[in-house]
Design a protein around this motif. Structure first.
Motif, PDB file in Angstrom:
ATOM      1  N   ILE A  39     -64.181-115.377 -20.072  1.00 45.29           N
ATOM      2  CA  ILE A  39     -64.157-115.415 -18.610  1.00 45.29           C
ATOM      3  C   ILE A  39     -65.124-116.456 -18.049  1.00 45.29           C
ATOM      4  N   GLY A  40     -65.810-117.170 -18.943  1.00 44.48           N
ATOM      5  CA  GLY A  40     -66.620-118.301 -18.510  1.00 44.48           C
ATOM      6  C   GLY A  40     -67.964-117.963 -17.904  1.00 44.48           C
ATOM      7  N   VAL A  41     -68.651-116.936 -18.423  1.00 41.24           N
ATOM      8  CA  VAL A  41     -69.983-116.610 -17.912  1.00 41.24           C
ATOM      9  C   VAL A  41     -71.012-116.898 -18.998  1.00 41.24           C
ATOM     10  N   SER A  42     -72.157-117.366 -18.578  1.00 41.96           N
ATOM     11  CA  SER A  42     -73.218-117.731 -19.513  1.00 41.96           C
ATOM     12  C   SER A  42     -74.329-116.695 -19.491  1.00 41.96           C
ATOM     13  N   ALA A  43     -75.280-116.854 -20.400  1.00 40.81           N
ATOM     14  CA  ALA A  43     -76.383-115.911 -20.524  1.00 40.81           C
ATOM     15  C   ALA A  43     -77.300-115.963 -19.306  1.00 40.81           C
ATOM     16  N   THR A  44     -77.874-114.822 -18.962  1.00 42.28           N
ATOM     17  CA  THR A  44     -78.848-114.717 -17.884  1.00 42.28           C
ATOM     18  C   THR A  44     -80.106-114.046 -18.428  1.00 42.28           C
ATOM     19  N   ASP A  45     -81.203-114.172 -17.683  1.00 39.13           N
ATOM     20  CA  ASP A  45     -82.475-113.587 -18.136  1.00 39.13           C
ATOM     21  C   ASP A  45     -82.371-112.070 -18.251  1.00 39.13           C
ATOM     22  N   VAL A  46     -81.622-111.448 -17.331  1.00 40.93           N
ATOM     23  CA  VAL A  46     -81.372-110.005 -17.398  1.00 40.93           C
ATOM     24  C   VAL A  46     -79.900-109.837 -17.751  1.00 40.93           C
ATOM     25  N   PRO A  47     -79.581-109.434 -18.964  1.00 36.66           N
ATOM     26  CA  PRO A  47     -78.176-109.348 -19.373  1.00 36.66           C
ATOM     27  C   PRO A  47     -77.417-108.291 -18.592  1.00 36.66           C
ATOM     28  N   SER A  48     -76.110-108.488 -18.529  1.00 34.77           N
ATOM     29  CA  SER A  48     -75.281-107.623 -17.697  1.00 34.77           C
ATOM     30  C   SER A  48     -74.851-106.345 -18.388  1.00 34.77           C
ATOM     31  N   PHE A  49     -74.716-106.366 -19.721  1.00 40.51           N
ATOM     32  CA  PHE A  49     -74.016-105.265 -20.384  1.00 40.51           C
ATOM     33  C   PHE A  49     -74.487-105.096 -21.814  1.00 40.51           C
ATOM     34  N   MET A  50     -74.551-103.833 -22.223  1.00 41.48           N
ATOM     35  CA  MET A  50     -74.908-103.523 -23.604  1.00 41.48           C
ATOM     36  C   MET A  50     -74.212-102.226 -24.004  1.00 41.48           C
ATOM     37  N   VAL A  51     -73.697-102.201 -25.233  1.00 40.31           N
ATOM     38  CA  VAL A  51     -73.035-101.014 -25.758  1.00 40.31           C
ATOM     39  C   VAL A  51     -74.005-100.251 -26.650  1.00 40.31           C
ATOM     40  N   LEU A  52     -74.119 -98.953 -26.421  1.00 35.26           N
ATOM     41  CA  LEU A  52     -74.940 -98.082 -27.261  1.00 35.26           C
ATOM     42  C   LEU A  52     -74.025 -97.528 -28.349  1.00 35.26           C
ATOM     43  N   GLU A  53     -74.213 -97.991 -29.567  1.00 37.61           N
ATOM     44  CA  GLU A  53     -73.274 -97.672 -30.638  1.00 37.61           C
ATOM     45  C   GLU A  53     -73.910 -96.766 -31.682  1.00 37.61           C
ATOM     46  N   GLY A  54     -73.067 -95.932 -32.292  1.00 38.22           N
ATOM     47  CA  GLY A  54     -73.482 -95.120 -33.426  1.00 38.22           C
ATOM     48  C   GLY A  54     -74.490 -94.054 -33.072  1.00 38.22           C
ATOM     49  N   ARG A  55     -74.934 -93.370 -34.100  1.00 38.45           N
ATOM     50  CA  ARG A  55     -75.900 -92.281 -33.925  1.00 38.45           C
ATOM     51  C   ARG A  55     -77.306 -92.671 -34.378  1.00 38.45           C
ATOM     52  N   THR A  56     -77.498 -93.958 -34.680  1.00 37.48           N
ATOM     53  CA  THR A  56     -78.821 -94.472 -35.013  1.00 37.48           C
ATOM     54  C   THR A  56     -79.408 -95.125 -33.770  1.00 37.48           C
ATOM     55  N   LEU A  57     -80.436 -94.525 -33.223  1.00 33.74           N
ATOM     56  CA  LEU A  57     -80.991 -94.999 -31.956  1.00 33.74           C
ATOM     57  C   LEU A  57     -81.726 -96.329 -32.142  1.00 33.74           C
ATOM     58  N   ASP A  58     -81.499 -97.238 -31.224  1.00 30.42           N
ATOM     59  CA  ASP A  58     -82.208 -98.511 -31.190  1.00 30.42           C
ATOM     60  C   ASP A  58     -82.794 -98.667 -29.789  1.00 30.42           C
ATOM     61  N   VAL A  59     -83.706 -97.763 -29.484  1.00 31.87           N
ATOM     62  CA  VAL A  59     -84.288 -97.712 -28.144  1.00 31.87           C
ATOM     63  C   VAL A  59     -85.060 -98.989 -27.835  1.00 31.87           C
ATOM     64  N   GLU A  60     -85.743 -99.542 -28.840  1.00 34.93           N
ATOM     65  CA  GLU A  60     -86.561-100.740 -28.607  1.00 34.93           C
ATOM     66  C   GLU A  60     -85.718-101.911 -28.113  1.00 34.93           C
ATOM     67  N   ARG A  61     -84.510-102.067 -28.648  1.00 33.81           N
ATOM     68  CA  ARG A  61     -83.635-103.172 -28.222  1.00 33.81           C
ATOM     69  C   ARG A  61     -83.224-103.007 -26.765  1.00 33.81           C
ATOM     70  N   VAL A  62     -82.939-101.767 -26.368  1.00 28.84           N
ATOM     71  CA  VAL A  62     -82.577-101.518 -24.970  1.00 28.84           C
ATOM     72  C   VAL A  62     -83.755-101.807 -24.049  1.00 28.84           C
ATOM     73  N   LEU A  63     -84.935-101.342 -24.432  1.00 33.48           N
ATOM     74  CA  LEU A  63     -86.117-101.543 -23.594  1.00 33.48           C
ATOM     75  C   LEU A  63     -86.529-103.015 -23.554  1.00 33.48           C
ATOM     76  N   LYS A  64     -86.210-103.762 -24.611  1.00 32.65           N
ATOM     77  CA  LYS A  64     -86.547-105.185 -24.638  1.00 32.65           C
ATOM     78  C   LYS A  64     -85.734-105.973 -23.623  1.00 32.65           C
ATOM     79  N   TYR A  65     -84.428-105.711 -23.552  1.00 31.74           N
ATOM     80  CA  TYR A  65     -83.558-106.514 -22.696  1.00 31.74           C
ATOM     81  C   TYR A  65     -83.310-105.880 -21.324  1.00 31.74           C
ATOM     82  N   LYS A  66     -83.372-104.557 -21.242  1.00 36.58           N
ATOM     83  CA  LYS A  66     -83.136-103.830 -19.986  1.00 36.58           C
ATOM     84  C   LYS A  66     -81.886-104.336 -19.256  1.00 36.58           C
ATOM     85  N   PRO A  67     -80.721-104.197 -19.886  1.00 34.28           N
ATOM     86  CA  PRO A  67     -79.479-104.700 -19.273  1.00 34.28           C
ATOM     87  C   PRO A  67     -79.124-103.944 -18.003  1.00 34.28           C
TER      88      PRO A  67
END
Length: 260
Positions: free
Chosen positions: A140-168
């Motif tokens: 759709i022609g969109v580029s990266a931004t400092d605050v990302p727009s979207f993130m999928v929380l996948e699986g049952r292994t928590l990756d809280v640090e990645r979410v807190l790092k980017y704060k989508p």
């Protein structure tokens, strides 16, 4: 392609001349199918211009309530007014629980509103040429931004640090892993807008299962909750109570009082 080959196009009243430029009635969103650029939309004051007139009603309905059941007909576009009901300056996340099949739709519209997703930003930061980023964002022609727009929380292994790092801006998880990722919000503290997409697929008829309990808990840390479905009822009207009780706890009494 002729105008009448496009679904939603109607001929004007009998007697209209085909020599005139537009002898047809057509919704502005269908004009690109005929090779014509659609004119800017005209909406009510304060409503996003991207919304169609009937979507403005849905947008107002959501914005005016703490808990909402949005049960518009199927395929009319409930995703867009729900997404745009989230305040632009709200720093708390827009969080969607839904079936896996709806993930791409939310990803695409979040990217259209806020820019590239987490994968797009990670590809930009690596700069090694190996990662091409996100296929959806690239399409759709969109580029990266400092605050990302979207993130999928996948699986049952928590990756809280990645979410807190980017704060989508927007987060998505399926109903299957929602009870696991509930732990995340002990760190985030608040949810801006909580969405239960296709809520009839969440197993709400079993009103005491772990997924439904997680949905109720998430509502307690949310500014606004929206249940989205085109089929809120399977057969009996009392089947509507679990959905109403999730988005508006205690507003409709207990189940047996509602059923009577």
């Amino acid at each position: 392609m002729r105008p009448l080959d496009v679904p939603g196009v109607r001929s004007m009243p009998r007697g209209a001349s085909l020599a005139k430029p537009w002898p047809y009635e057509i919704h502005r969103t269908l004009l690109p199918l005929l090779g014509v650029d659609a004119p800017p939309g005209v909406t009510a004051s304060g409503a996003p211009q991207i919304l169609r007139p009937y979507q403005v009603d849905s947008w107002r309905f959501i914005r005016s309530r703490r808990g909402t059941l949005l049960a518009d007909a199927q395929r009319v576009g409930k995703t867009v007014p729900t997404l745009y009901s989230h305040d632009e300056d709200d720093t708390d996340p827009f969080f969607v629980m839904g079936p896996l099949a709806s993930r791409i739709v939310w990803h695409e519209w979040a990217a259209r509103r806020w820019g590239g997703c987490v994968a797009q930003l990670e590809a930009k930061l690596k700069k090694n040429g190996r990662s091409k980023g996100c296929a959806i964002c690239n399409r759709i022609g969109v580029s990266a931004t400092d605050v990302p727009s979207f993130m999928v929380l996948e699986g049952r292994t928590l990756d809280v640090e990645r979410v807190l790092k980017y704060k989508p801006r927007a987060l998505f998880c399926t109903y299957a892993v929602g009870s696991t990722w509930r732990v995340l919000f002990a760190h985030l503290k608040r949810i801006g807008t909580l969405v239960f997409d296709e809520i009839h697929l969440a197993g709400v008829q079993n009103r005491n299962n772990i997924t439904v309990e997680s949905m109720r808990w998430l509502n307690t840390v949310s500014e606004r909750a929206v249940a989205v479905t085109g089929t809120p009822l399977f057969n009996r009207t009392q089947g509507l109570w679990p959905i109403l009780d999730i988005v508006a706890p205690a507003a409709f009494g207990d189940y047996w009082s509602y059923a009577r």
